[in-house]
Write an enzyme that holds these catalytic residues in place. Structure first.
Site, PDB file in Angstrom:
ATOM      1  N   ASP A 125     -11.758  51.874 -12.257  1.00  0.00           N
ATOM      2  CA  ASP A 125     -10.583  51.686 -13.097  1.00  0.00           C
ATOM      3  C   ASP A 125     -10.335  53.049 -13.775  1.00  0.00           C
ATOM      4  O   ASP A 125     -11.240  53.899 -13.791  1.00  0.00           O
ATOM      5  CB  ASP A 125     -10.912  50.587 -14.120  1.00  0.00           C
ATOM      6  CG  ASP A 125      -9.827  50.421 -15.152  1.00  0.00           C
ATOM      7  OD1 ASP A 125      -8.661  50.269 -14.760  1.00  0.00           O
ATOM      8  OD2 ASP A 125     -10.143  50.444 -16.364  1.00  0.00           O
ATOM      9  N   LEU A 126      -9.144  53.278 -14.315  1.00  0.00           N
ATOM     10  CA  LEU A 126      -8.851  54.584 -14.921  1.00  0.00           C
ATOM     11  C   LEU A 126      -9.049  54.576 -16.438  1.00  0.00           C
ATOM     12  O   LEU A 126      -9.993  55.157 -16.971  1.00  0.00           O
ATOM     13  CB  LEU A 126      -7.408  54.983 -14.563  1.00  0.00           C
ATOM     14  CG  LEU A 126      -6.932  56.317 -15.121  1.00  0.00           C
ATOM     15  CD1 LEU A 126      -7.712  57.494 -14.535  1.00  0.00           C
ATOM     16  CD2 LEU A 126      -5.441  56.514 -14.838  1.00  0.00           C
ATOM     17  N   ASP A 127      -8.136  53.848 -17.122  1.00  0.00           N
ATOM     18  CA  ASP A 127      -8.159  53.835 -18.585  1.00  0.00           C
ATOM     19  C   ASP A 127      -9.401  53.082 -19.069  1.00  0.00           C
ATOM     20  O   ASP A 127      -9.580  51.915 -18.756  1.00  0.00           O
ATOM     21  CB  ASP A 127      -6.873  53.156 -19.086  1.00  0.00           C
ATOM     22  CG  ASP A 127      -6.848  53.013 -20.593  1.00  0.00           C
ATOM     23  OD1 ASP A 127      -7.536  53.788 -21.284  1.00  0.00           O
ATOM     24  OD2 ASP A 127      -6.134  52.116 -21.087  1.00  0.00           O
ATOM     25  N   THR A 156      -7.226  56.640 -22.195  1.00  0.00           N
ATOM     26  CA  THR A 156      -5.783  56.750 -22.442  1.00  0.00           C
ATOM     27  C   THR A 156      -5.297  55.608 -23.333  1.00  0.00           C
ATOM     28  O   THR A 156      -4.147  55.623 -23.773  1.00  0.00           O
ATOM     29  CB  THR A 156      -4.989  56.770 -21.107  1.00  0.00           C
ATOM     30  OG1 THR A 156      -5.669  55.947 -20.160  1.00  0.00           O
ATOM     31  CG2 THR A 156      -4.879  58.168 -20.545  1.00  0.00           C
ATOM     32  N   LYS A 194      -5.630  45.946 -22.823  1.00  0.00           N
ATOM     33  CA  LYS A 194      -6.517  46.669 -21.894  1.00  0.00           C
ATOM     34  C   LYS A 194      -6.325  46.187 -20.466  1.00  0.00           C
ATOM     35  O   LYS A 194      -6.518  45.000 -20.184  1.00  0.00           O
ATOM     36  CB  LYS A 194      -7.967  46.394 -22.270  1.00  0.00           C
ATOM     37  CG  LYS A 194      -8.577  47.391 -23.195  1.00  0.00           C
ATOM     38  CD  LYS A 194     -10.070  47.144 -23.224  1.00  0.00           C
ATOM     39  CE  LYS A 194     -10.757  47.823 -24.351  1.00  0.00           C
ATOM     40  NZ  LYS A 194     -12.151  47.342 -24.471  1.00  0.00           N
ATOM     41  N   GLY A 195      -5.933  47.086 -19.573  1.00  0.00           N
ATOM     42  CA  GLY A 195      -5.805  46.733 -18.160  1.00  0.00           C
ATOM     43  C   GLY A 195      -4.564  45.920 -17.825  1.00  0.00           C
ATOM     44  O   GLY A 195      -4.349  45.553 -16.676  1.00  0.00           O
ATOM     45  N   ARG A 234       2.457  47.413 -17.677  1.00  0.00           N
ATOM     46  CA  ARG A 234       3.425  47.831 -18.688  1.00  0.00           C
ATOM     47  C   ARG A 234       4.338  46.689 -19.128  1.00  0.00           C
ATOM     48  O   ARG A 234       4.514  46.436 -20.320  1.00  0.00           O
ATOM     49  CB  ARG A 234       4.259  48.994 -18.140  1.00  0.00           C
ATOM     50  CG  ARG A 234       5.037  49.722 -19.208  1.00  0.00           C
ATOM     51  CD  ARG A 234       5.836  50.860 -18.597  1.00  0.00           C
ATOM     52  NE  ARG A 234       5.003  51.736 -17.778  1.00  0.00           N
ATOM     53  CZ  ARG A 234       5.494  52.640 -16.926  1.00  0.00           C
ATOM     54  NH1 ARG A 234       6.796  52.806 -16.810  1.00  0.00           N
ATOM     55  NH2 ARG A 234       4.686  53.394 -16.193  1.00  0.00           N
ATOM     56  N   SER A 256      -6.260  51.037 -10.536  1.00  0.00           N
ATOM     57  CA  SER A 256      -5.726  50.998 -11.906  1.00  0.00           C
ATOM     58  C   SER A 256      -4.383  50.286 -11.962  1.00  0.00           C
ATOM     59  O   SER A 256      -3.619  50.314 -11.002  1.00  0.00           O
ATOM     60  CB  SER A 256      -5.561  52.440 -12.399  1.00  0.00           C
ATOM     61  OG  SER A 256      -4.731  52.504 -13.527  1.00  0.00           O
ATOM     62  N   ALA A 257      -4.088  49.687 -13.116  1.00  0.00           N
ATOM     63  CA  ALA A 257      -2.783  49.050 -13.325  1.00  0.00           C
ATOM     64  C   ALA A 257      -1.704  50.080 -13.648  1.00  0.00           C
ATOM     65  O   ALA A 257      -0.510  49.781 -13.597  1.00  0.00           O
ATOM     66  CB  ALA A 257      -2.882  48.053 -14.480  1.00  0.00           C
ATOM     67  N   SER A 258      -2.122  51.300 -13.976  1.00  0.00           N
ATOM     68  CA  SER A 258      -1.159  52.292 -14.470  1.00  0.00           C
ATOM     69  C   SER A 258      -0.291  52.895 -13.381  1.00  0.00           C
ATOM     70  O   SER A 258      -0.778  53.290 -12.319  1.00  0.00           O
ATOM     71  CB  SER A 258      -1.900  53.416 -15.195  1.00  0.00           C
ATOM     72  OG  SER A 258      -0.965  54.402 -15.592  1.00  0.00           O
ATOM     73  N   ASN A 278       1.087  55.620 -13.992  1.00  0.00           N
ATOM     74  CA  ASN A 278       0.895  57.048 -14.264  1.00  0.00           C
ATOM     75  C   ASN A 278      -0.482  57.529 -13.809  1.00  0.00           C
ATOM     76  O   ASN A 278      -0.934  58.596 -14.235  1.00  0.00           O
ATOM     77  CB  ASN A 278       1.033  57.309 -15.772  1.00  0.00           C
ATOM     78  CG  ASN A 278       2.410  56.943 -16.296  1.00  0.00           C
ATOM     79  OD1 ASN A 278       3.401  57.498 -15.851  1.00  0.00           O
ATOM     80  ND2 ASN A 278       2.480  56.001 -17.225  1.00  0.00           N
ATOM     81  N   LYS A 323      -4.360  42.427 -12.449  1.00  0.00           N
ATOM     82  CA  LYS A 323      -5.687  41.892 -12.697  1.00  0.00           C
ATOM     83  C   LYS A 323      -5.510  40.703 -13.665  1.00  0.00           C
ATOM     84  O   LYS A 323      -4.671  40.807 -14.553  1.00  0.00           O
ATOM     85  CB  LYS A 323      -6.588  42.951 -13.366  1.00  0.00           C
ATOM     86  CG  LYS A 323      -6.770  44.214 -12.518  1.00  0.00           C
ATOM     87  CD  LYS A 323      -7.359  45.359 -13.358  1.00  0.00           C
ATOM     88  CE  LYS A 323      -7.331  46.662 -12.581  1.00  0.00           C
ATOM     89  NZ  LYS A 323      -7.787  47.828 -13.351  1.00  0.00           N
ATOM     90  N   GLU A 366     -15.288  48.849 -14.468  1.00  0.00           N
ATOM     91  CA  GLU A 366     -14.135  48.323 -15.207  1.00  0.00           C
ATOM     92  C   GLU A 366     -14.451  48.145 -16.691  1.00  0.00           C
ATOM     93  O   GLU A 366     -15.556  47.746 -17.035  1.00  0.00           O
ATOM     94  CB  GLU A 366     -13.798  46.927 -14.659  1.00  0.00           C
ATOM     95  CG  GLU A 366     -12.489  46.819 -13.954  1.00  0.00           C
ATOM     96  CD  GLU A 366     -11.235  46.992 -14.787  1.00  0.00           C
ATOM     97  OE1 GLU A 366     -10.162  47.130 -14.176  1.00  0.00           O
ATOM     98  OE2 GLU A 366     -11.283  46.998 -16.057  1.00  0.00           O
ATOM     99  N   ASP A 367     -13.462  48.416 -17.549  1.00  0.00           N
ATOM    100  CA  ASP A 367     -13.686  48.206 -18.989  1.00  0.00           C
ATOM    101  C   ASP A 367     -12.985  46.944 -19.513  1.00  0.00           C
ATOM    102  O   ASP A 367     -13.164  46.602 -20.676  1.00  0.00           O
ATOM    103  CB  ASP A 367     -13.185  49.411 -19.802  1.00  0.00           C
ATOM    104  CG  ASP A 367     -11.671  49.500 -19.816  1.00  0.00           C
ATOM    105  OD1 ASP A 367     -11.058  49.347 -18.734  1.00  0.00           O
ATOM    106  OD2 ASP A 367     -11.091  49.706 -20.898  1.00  0.00           O
TER     107      ASP A 367
HETATM  108  P1  B16 Z   1       1.342  52.399 -17.333  1.00  0.00           P
HETATM  109  P2  B16 Z   1      -6.105  50.710 -16.292  1.00  0.00           P
HETATM  110  C1  B16 Z   1      -3.897  50.233 -17.733  1.00  0.00           C
HETATM  111  O1  B16 Z   1      -4.771  51.143 -17.120  1.00  0.00           O
HETATM  112  C2  B16 Z   1      -4.020  50.322 -19.253  1.00  0.00           C
HETATM  113  O2  B16 Z   1      -5.320  49.886 -19.666  1.00  0.00           O
HETATM  114  C3  B16 Z   1      -2.978  49.451 -19.897  1.00  0.00           C
HETATM  115  O3  B16 Z   1      -3.065  49.544 -21.299  1.00  0.00           O
HETATM  116  C4  B16 Z   1      -1.585  49.907 -19.409  1.00  0.00           C
HETATM  117  O4  B16 Z   1      -0.568  49.084 -19.957  1.00  0.00           O
HETATM  118  C5  B16 Z   1      -1.550  49.813 -17.880  1.00  0.00           C
HETATM  119  O5  B16 Z   1      -2.573  50.626 -17.334  1.00  0.00           O
HETATM  120  C6  B16 Z   1      -0.225  50.252 -17.300  1.00  0.00           C
HETATM  121  O6  B16 Z   1      -0.030  51.615 -17.571  1.00  0.00           O
HETATM  122  O7  B16 Z   1       2.280  52.035 -18.424  1.00  0.00           O
HETATM  123  O8  B16 Z   1       0.887  53.840 -17.363  1.00  0.00           O
HETATM  124  O9  B16 Z   1       1.863  51.993 -15.970  1.00  0.00           O
HETATM  125  O10 B16 Z   1      -7.116  50.286 -17.326  1.00  0.00           O
HETATM  126  O11 B16 Z   1      -5.733  49.605 -15.318  1.00  0.00           O
HETATM  127  O12 B16 Z   1      -6.473  51.999 -15.613  1.00  0.00           O
HETATM  128 MG    MG Z   2      -9.148  49.962 -18.010  1.00  0.00          MG
END
Ligand code: B16
Ligand code: MG
Length: 217
Positions: free
Chosen positions: A8-10, A16, A44-45, A48, A113-115, A117, A144, A168-169
């Site tokens: 996982d990233l964040d 982040t 968390k996770g 958006r 990751s869900a991000s 970015n 997730k 994963e966190d």
């Molecule tokens: P974005 P992960 C998640 O990252 C974050 O924990 C979560 O707070 C955020 O809303 C989500 O990514 C989406 O991010 O707005 O950059 O697309 O923990 O899945 O790496």
């Molecule tokens: Mg995370």
């Protein structure tokens, strides 16, 4: 036998969450309500748009789809201002040494990751080339605890889920890894992540050989 790792990233590679929090709080404040650090734990996770829904619920606001899209974009623009300033100083403790160790053992490496970015973040901290496969919010249709993100990671690496370990966190991320049929390592505390196969406070001092022994006891 572990053949692949999926990170996982964040909260695992970088923190982040603090920047997501600042951007979401700014958005909540602009809408006339506050958003606490405790509330932020729920995000968390979480993707958006799902995060925005939770925040609007906290503020008791019901908005139309177009407005919600505008707000999500505004939050992301504020978030990107923080991301732009990130450097490799913000890589979490032990991550680089552990990635070196994983690669030295010929174990594959993916991001899950869900991000949306995620690639940009990895580039900012100089880690993008370490990941053979990057599955992020731009490549998934389900969040997730759905296992999609990790199953796509395993498929991209060409490794059976049973030979993958996820780091994963978020509790929902552990659920996702378990339902993908993978080993799940929680990065954080037992209270939240006790359903993982193993919980570690960080990757500091963690080595593959010892980890494999702990997982397949
Ligand atoms: P974005 P992960 C998640 O990252 C974050 O924990 C979560 O707070 C955020 O809303 C989500 O990514 C989406 O991010 O707005 O950059 O697309 O923990 O899945 O790496
Ligand atoms: Mg995370």
């Amino acid at each position: 036998m572990i053949k692949a790792t999926i990170f996982d990233l964040d909260g695992v590679i970088v923190d982040t969450a603090k920047y997501h929090y600042l951007a979401w709080r700014k958005l909540a404040n602009s809408l006339g309500f506050d958003f606490s650090k405790a509330d932020n734990e729920q995000l968390k996770g979480v993707s958006r748009m799902e995060s925005l829904e939770l925040i609007l619920k906290i503020g008791g606001q019901t908005l139309g789809e177009t407005r919600k899209q505008e707000l999500a974009k505004q939050k992301n623009d504020w978030y990107l201002e923080h991301l732009d300033k990130m450097t490799d100083d913000e890589i979490l403790p032990g991550v680089v040494d552990f990635l070196d160790d994983v690669a030295a053992q010929s174990i594959k490496i993916a991001l899950g990751s869900a991000s949306k970015n995620a690639e940009l973040t990895l580039k900012k901290v100089g880690l993008l080339e370490r990941f053979e496969v990057v599955i992020d919010g731009t490549k998934t249709t389900r969040s997730k605890p759905d296992p999609q993100v990790f199953l796509l990671g395993a498929a991209g690496l060409g490794v059976e889920p049973a030979h993958c370990v996820v780091f994963e966190d978020a509790a929902k991320g552990i659920d996702a890894a378990l339902s993908a049929g993978m080993y799940a390592i929680g990065m954080g505390n037992e209270t939240e992540l006790g359903h993982a196969h193993l919980v570690l406070p960080s990757l500091e001092g963690v080595r593959c050989t010892a980890l494999q022994k702990q997982l397949v006891r």
